[in-house]
Each structure stands twice: as C-alpha cells, then as structure tokens.
Design a protein around this motif. Structure first.
Motif, PDB file in Angstrom:
ATOM      1  N   GLY A  16       0.808  -1.211   0.000  1.00 24.40           N
ATOM      2  CA  GLY A  16       0.000   0.000   0.000  1.00 24.40           C
ATOM      3  C   GLY A  16       0.841   1.261   0.000  1.00 24.40           C
ATOM      4  N   ARG A  17       1.960   1.245  -0.766  1.00 17.43           N
ATOM      5  CA  ARG A  17       2.837   2.412  -0.803  1.00 17.43           C
ATOM      6  C   ARG A  17       2.519   3.288  -2.013  1.00 17.43           C
ATOM      7  NH1 ARG A  17       7.506  -0.848  -0.326  1.00 17.43           N
ATOM      8  NH2 ARG A  17       8.265   0.157  -2.231  1.00 17.43           N
ATOM      9  N   ILE A  18       2.868   4.573  -1.903  1.00 12.08           N
ATOM     10  CA  ILE A  18       2.693   5.543  -2.978  1.00 12.08           C
ATOM     11  C   ILE A  18       3.999   5.635  -3.759  1.00 12.08           C
ATOM     12  CG2 ILE A  18       2.438   8.015  -3.445  1.00 12.08           C
ATOM     13  CD1 ILE A  18       0.420   8.049  -1.096  1.00 12.08           C
ATOM     14  N   THR A  19       3.922   5.505  -5.074  1.00 14.33           N
ATOM     15  CA  THR A  19       5.111   5.512  -5.913  1.00 14.33           C
ATOM     16  C   THR A  19       5.264   6.835  -6.652  1.00 14.33           C
ATOM     17  OG1 THR A  19       3.998   4.635  -7.885  1.00 14.33           O
ATOM     18  CG2 THR A  19       4.803   3.025  -6.269  1.00 14.33           C
ATOM     19  N   ASP A  20       6.500   7.163  -7.024  1.00 13.75           N
ATOM     20  CA  ASP A  20       6.776   8.362  -7.811  1.00 13.75           C
ATOM     21  C   ASP A  20       6.077   8.292  -9.172  1.00 13.75           C
ATOM     22  OD1 ASP A  20       8.354   9.354  -5.776  1.00 13.75           O
ATOM     23  OD2 ASP A  20      10.230   8.607  -6.644  1.00 13.75           O
ATOM     24  N   GLU A  21       6.030   7.092  -9.742  1.00 11.45           N
ATOM     25  CA  GLU A  21       5.395   6.923 -11.050  1.00 11.45           C
ATOM     26  C   GLU A  21       3.913   7.292 -10.989  1.00 11.45           C
ATOM     27  OE1 GLU A  21       4.536   3.456 -14.410  1.00 11.45           O
ATOM     28  OE2 GLU A  21       5.534   2.946 -12.519  1.00 11.45           O
ATOM     29  N   ASP A  22       3.237   6.852  -9.922  1.00 11.53           N
ATOM     30  CA  ASP A  22       1.820   7.185  -9.786  1.00 11.53           C
ATOM     31  C   ASP A  22       1.623   8.693  -9.634  1.00 11.53           C
ATOM     32  OD1 ASP A  22       0.919   4.636 -10.073  1.00 11.53           O
ATOM     33  OD2 ASP A  22       0.470   4.287  -7.961  1.00 11.53           O
ATOM     34  N   ILE A  23       2.504   9.337  -8.880  1.00 12.36           N
ATOM     35  CA  ILE A  23       2.389  10.791  -8.690  1.00 12.36           C
ATOM     36  C   ILE A  23       2.560  11.509 -10.026  1.00 12.36           C
ATOM     37  CG2 ILE A  23       3.486  12.807  -7.640  1.00 12.36           C
ATOM     38  CD1 ILE A  23       4.180  10.965  -5.248  1.00 12.36           C
ATOM     39  N   GLU A  24       3.528  11.087 -10.812  1.00 14.66           N
ATOM     40  CA  GLU A  24       3.752  11.700 -12.129  1.00 14.66           C
ATOM     41  C   GLU A  24       2.529  11.539 -13.021  1.00 14.66           C
ATOM     42  OE1 GLU A  24       7.263   9.980 -13.760  1.00 14.66           O
ATOM     43  OE2 GLU A  24       8.558  10.693 -12.142  1.00 14.66           O
ATOM     44  N   ARG A  25       1.959  10.333 -13.028  1.00 13.61           N
ATOM     45  CA  ARG A  25       0.785  10.110 -13.880  1.00 13.61           C
ATOM     46  C   ARG A  25      -0.422  10.900 -13.393  1.00 13.61           C
ATOM     47  NH1 ARG A  25      -1.618   5.150 -14.797  1.00 13.61           N
ATOM     48  NH2 ARG A  25      -0.688   4.080 -13.015  1.00 13.61           N
ATOM     49  N   ALA A  26      -0.583  11.016 -12.071  1.00 12.32           N
ATOM     50  CA  ALA A  26      -1.712  11.785 -11.528  1.00 12.32           C
ATOM     51  C   ALA A  26      -1.627  13.239 -11.981  1.00 12.32           C
ATOM     52  CB  ALA A  26      -1.727  11.696 -10.006  1.00 12.32           C
ATOM     53  N   LYS A  27      -0.435  13.817 -11.941  1.00 12.48           N
ATOM     54  CA  LYS A  27      -0.276  15.209 -12.357  1.00 12.48           C
ATOM     55  C   LYS A  27      -0.499  15.383 -13.860  1.00 12.48           C
ATOM     56  CE  LYS A  27       2.788  16.655  -8.607  1.00 12.48           C
ATOM     57  NZ  LYS A  27       4.140  17.160  -8.221  1.00 12.48           N
ATOM     58  N   LEU A 134     -26.161  16.639 -17.502  1.00 13.55           N
ATOM     59  CA  LEU A 134     -24.958  16.099 -18.128  1.00 13.55           C
ATOM     60  C   LEU A 134     -23.774  16.346 -17.198  1.00 13.55           C
ATOM     61  CD1 LEU A 134     -25.422  17.388 -21.796  1.00 13.55           C
ATOM     62  CD2 LEU A 134     -26.281  15.283 -20.761  1.00 13.55           C
ATOM     63  N   GLN A 135     -22.758  15.511 -17.322  1.00 12.24           N
ATOM     64  CA  GLN A 135     -21.625  15.580 -16.396  1.00 12.24           C
ATOM     65  C   GLN A 135     -20.304  15.424 -17.128  1.00 12.24           C
ATOM     66  OE1 GLN A 135     -21.645  12.888 -12.885  1.00 12.24           O
ATOM     67  NE2 GLN A 135     -19.577  12.314 -13.510  1.00 12.24           N
ATOM     68  N   GLU A 136     -19.289  16.122 -16.635  1.00 11.91           N
ATOM     69  CA  GLU A 136     -17.904  15.916 -17.054  1.00 11.91           C
ATOM     70  C   GLU A 136     -17.039  15.943 -15.804  1.00 11.91           C
ATOM     71  OE1 GLU A 136     -15.420  17.966 -20.467  1.00 11.91           O
ATOM     72  OE2 GLU A 136     -15.261  19.164 -18.628  1.00 11.91           O
ATOM     73  N   ASN A 137     -16.032  15.075 -15.742  1.00  9.64           N
ATOM     74  CA  ASN A 137     -15.134  15.118 -14.586  1.00  9.64           C
ATOM     75  C   ASN A 137     -13.682  15.006 -15.023  1.00  9.64           C
ATOM     76  OD1 ASN A 137     -16.169  12.143 -14.839  1.00  9.64           O
ATOM     77  ND2 ASN A 137     -14.247  11.961 -13.737  1.00  9.64           N
ATOM     78  N   TYR A 138     -12.815  15.657 -14.246  1.00  7.88           N
ATOM     79  CA  TYR A 138     -11.390  15.663 -14.549  1.00  7.88           C
ATOM     80  C   TYR A 138     -10.614  16.039 -13.293  1.00  7.88           C
ATOM     81  CZ  TYR A 138     -12.511  20.662 -15.115  1.00  7.88           C
ATOM     82  OH  TYR A 138     -12.976  21.947 -14.923  1.00  7.88           O
ATOM     83  N   THR A 139      -9.316  15.741 -13.294  1.00  4.81           N
ATOM     84  CA  THR A 139      -8.458  16.103 -12.171  1.00  4.81           C
ATOM     85  C   THR A 139      -8.188  17.594 -12.200  1.00  4.81           C
ATOM     86  OG1 THR A 139      -7.394  13.929 -12.193  1.00  4.81           O
ATOM     87  CG2 THR A 139      -6.239  15.691 -11.039  1.00  4.81           C
ATOM     88  N   LEU A 140      -8.380  18.236 -11.051  1.00  8.31           N
ATOM     89  CA  LEU A 140      -8.162  19.678 -10.940  1.00  8.31           C
ATOM     90  C   LEU A 140      -6.800  19.998 -10.343  1.00  8.31           C
ATOM     91  CD1 LEU A 140      -9.831  22.305 -11.466  1.00  8.31           C
ATOM     92  CD2 LEU A 140     -10.430  22.258  -9.035  1.00  8.31           C
ATOM     93  N   ASP A 141      -6.332  19.163  -9.379  1.00  8.77           N
ATOM     94  CA  ASP A 141      -5.071  19.462  -8.711  1.00  8.77           C
ATOM     95  C   ASP A 141      -4.523  18.198  -8.052  1.00  8.77           C
ATOM     96  OD1 ASP A 141      -2.995  21.214  -7.828  1.00  8.77           O
ATOM     97  OD2 ASP A 141      -3.914  21.293  -5.840  1.00  8.77           O
ATOM     98  N   VAL A 142      -3.210  18.133  -7.900  1.00  7.31           N
ATOM     99  CA  VAL A 142      -2.522  17.027  -7.223  1.00  7.31           C
ATOM    100  C   VAL A 142      -1.465  17.629  -6.304  1.00  7.31           C
ATOM    101  CG1 VAL A 142      -1.056  14.988  -7.486  1.00  7.31           C
ATOM    102  CG2 VAL A 142      -2.894  15.435  -9.142  1.00  7.31           C
TER     103      VAL A 142
END
Length: 431
Positions: A16-27, A134-142
């Motif tokens: 259950g660790r957070i990886t640098d790769e996941d952070i990069e993809r989230a941004k 109607l709906q749209e969703n997206y990442t706003l900030d990380v």
C-alpha cells in the motif's frame, strides 16, 4: 521520468505504498476529461429519485419531496437538495482509444487507503424532475504531502465534477478532494487506537431525541436579507448516532457513487475489471475495499476503532442545516468544507452555523461559518458557505452567473452528442 521497475510496483501495491510513477501520472491527468464507464444511479432525475436522495440524507424538507408543495414556491416545482447531482449525470465524454492515453489513466495508488478530505460546491441553478443533467469530470489538482494519519507519504487529489443542463448551462461544480495514504503507515501510526466506540445511556439518547424534535425549518416564511446580522446563529441540526442503516439508506438514495459496485454477477464483473478493488475478508471471501464503512473487522485491520461514514453524508448534512435556515426563497450558492476526522458508527454530530459576514447589498452573499461536532467535542467537519437571500427592497434572489470559461466548458459538454439524453427521455416518458 520514474525509474520504478515492475517488482518495485508489485511490492508497493502489496504494502500500500505511494510511488513516484503514480504521482507523475496523476499530475499528467490534470484538466483532461475522463469518461465514466459507470451508469449514473439516476439517468434522468425524477420526483421519486430526488425524494429518495433527500430521504437517504435524513432531510424531510417538503421542497425536496412534494411537487405540490414546490408548485407554490418561486421554483414552481419540487427541486433537488443541493448535493443530489452526485446521484445523476449522463457522461458523454469520448472513451480513450489511443494506447498512451489508456496507459496514463490506468489505476493509480493501488493498495493505498483513499480518504475523502473535503469538497467545494458551487451552485448556479436547481435540478428539477424530468430535466436531464450532463456531467464531465477531470483532475483539478494534485498535491504531495506527509500524512499525519498514515505516518508516511500521502497525495491529495482534487477532482472537478461539472454538471450542466442539456443546453450546456452550468448547474453546479463539485471540487472533491481525496487523500491517498500509505496503509502500512496507518497501522504503525496508531493515531486513533485510543478511541473506543461510543456507548449511550437512555438519558443521553433522550437529549438527542429532543434536539431532533427542536429542529427548525424556515420553509415558506422568507428570511429577508435585511433581518440578518453578523453573529446570528443557525438552529442546530443533529445527525446520529450513526448506524449501518444510515449507511444503507444513503446508498439507496445516492447509489454506489460511481464505483460500479453491485451484487452477485455485477460483483463478478467488477472483480474481472478491477481485481484490486476487492480484498478477502477473514473467511476468504473477496469483498470491496469500501466495506470499511460497515465492516468492523475491516476497520480494525486498518487501525480504526469502528467503521465510519462517507464524506458525502456530512456534506449533505451541512446543506440540510443551511437550507433549513435560508428557507424556500433563499439560494445556497457555495459551500467549502474540510473533513478533519472520522465519523464512526455510534457517533452523533451536531451541525451548526454562524453568520460571519454580510455584503453591502442583497446581491452580495451572506457568509456562514459551518461545522459538525461530535460527542467527543471534536469538530470533524468545518468550513464556510455563502447564501443569497431575498430582500424587501430588491425582491427575489438573482441566481449566480458562471464565469465565461465555465460556460464555454459547459457548452462543450453539451455538444458531445451520443443520443443518451433523447434515449433516456423517451424511456422515462414512454414515447
């Protein structure tokens, strides 16, 4: 670029660790609309579905339940309670077809705990029965930070959900934040190990019942802007003691919140699509990670004293407090709240508010400080809200107008024609 290899990734998922790769993809996902493969619980709002949602939140305001009552208000019909859009919204966003985009949006932060930390709502117009959303969703900030809860690294993701009518006019935005926390850290930290589930005496419960009985709803009697002063207290709304029935009832009105969860064969289909969403229970049965909201054993495994509620519930409870106070003629235009603690089964929350600012004219919002505090005197929910009130001088509330960028984005959402709206209206009305 990340140099994390596949073995490291597998170990991170298990622990259950957070990886640098996941952070990069989230941004990298910021601003990109994502198609929701899950069918909304209510494809088109109906009188019943709007009522069921308010019922699941414990809100008996007739404006949200009775079309005949609503017909005699300025809204001319039953309208939905403020956070109802979480239970609807047809998504017409195109699916990703290119391999790179698919890879970018493959599951993030697998095996970590994901905790609702807060939400900012802005409302522009009501939701009515029979009118599609109607709906749209997206990442706003990380945002990356050290987790006080987990004792390790955490990532705060904020997702924007934009709701518009079929003309593209914004109905509401919901900017919802989640903390991804490393679960191995939460077990070691033991921050909540001293908390025990509340035990209530008959005398204590009687006091809670009295608060329920004393709840005040402004209703058809206008709360005039001229009569409001800084320092005014809102009548308290009580919620609890929290039980499994409360969790079930919320799901009955809300659905499963876009997780795609379902029973039996639907669960089988989800296990094939998202195996990491399931963790075996003590008997070896794979069950959803969400069960920590009702499964005491799973909560204990994660270092928690009891299952806890959804942040969506407390957001709805605060809007219950606010709509009770503003009355039928007022408008809740904004609410920004943070979740600062868990609401465990057995807990009671007293929702309160106080006017902290008032504009120079009736067109300016009244600002209210809001909170929800439990029997341990912990303020687990805190934030502010802005409301518009009718004026004896200028008349009815003028609904807020979205900025031009949001209107343009809404127009793009409405322009994605897939036939869903017409299909659902024909199904609803039998044409």
């Amino acid at each position: 670029m990340s140099t994390t290899n596949s073995t490291d990734n597998e170990t991170a998922v298990i622990e259950g660790r957070i990886t640098d790769e996941d952070i990069e993809r989230a941004k990298a996902q910021i601003g990109i609309p994502v198609y929701s493969r899950d069918v909304p619980w209510n494809k088109v709002p109906t009188s019943d579905s709007i009522s069921h949602f308010a019922w699941g939140c414990g809100d008996d305001n007739p404006l949200f339940h009775d079309p005949a009552y609503g017909a005699n208000t300025r809204w001319h019909d039953q309208i939905a309670s403020p956070t109802f859009p979480i239970a609807t919204g047809l998504d017409q966003t195109p699916k990703f077809t290119d391999p790179e985009r698919k890879k970018l949006f493959r599951g993030l932060f697998r095996g970590t705990g994901k905790y609702y930390s807060g939400v900012k709502w802005t409302w522009y117009q009501p939701v009515y029965p029979g009118r599609p959303v109607l709906q749209e969703n997206y990442t706003l900030d990380v945002e990356v930070k050290e987790s006080q809860f987990a004792g390790g690294r955490s990532v705060k993701e904020t997702f924007r959900y934009l709701y518009v009518d079929i003309s593209g006019n914004p109905i509401a935005t919901r900017d919802e934040s989640y903390i991804n926390a490393e679960r191995h850290g939460s077990k070691k930290a033991g921050k909540y190990s001293h908390i025990e589930r509340q035990r209530w005496t008959p005398e204590q419960l009687e006091e809670i019942e009295k608060t329920y009985e004393a709840e005040q709803r402004r209703g058809a009697d206008p709360r005039w802007w001229e009569d409001v002063n800084v320092g005014d207290e809102l009548p308290t709304v009580v919620k609890g003691p929290l039980t499994v029935v409360d969790i079930i009832s919320m799901h009955m009105g809300w659905g499963w919140g876009g997780y795609g969860v379902g029973p039996l064969k639907y669960a089988h289909q989800l296990r094939k699509r998202m195996p990491a969403f399931f963790v075996p229970d003590q008997y070896g049965v794979p069950d959803i990670v969400q069960r920590l909201h009702w499964d005491a054993d799973r909560a204990a495994e994660l270092g928690l004293p009891a299952p806890y509620d959804y942040g969506q519930m407390r957001a709805a409870w605060i809007t219950h407090l606010l709509t009770n106070w503003i009355g039928d003629d007022g408008w809740l235009t904004e609410m920004d709240i943070q979740m600062r603690g868990f609401n465990y089964h057995g807990d009671v929350h007293w929702c309160r508010g106080r006017v902290v600012a008032k504009g120079e004219t009736p067109d300016d919002p009244v600002t209210i400080e809001v909170s929800a505090t439990n029997q341990r005197d912990e303020t687990t929910t805190k934030g502010t809200a802005k409301v518009l009130l009718p004026s004896r001088k200028t008349g009815a509330v003028v609904l807020p107008v979205p900025d031009v960028d949001l209107r343009r984005r809404g127009a793009k959402v409405a322009s994605r024609v897939k036939g869903k709206v017409g299909e659902e209206l024909r199904r609803l009305y039998g044409e």
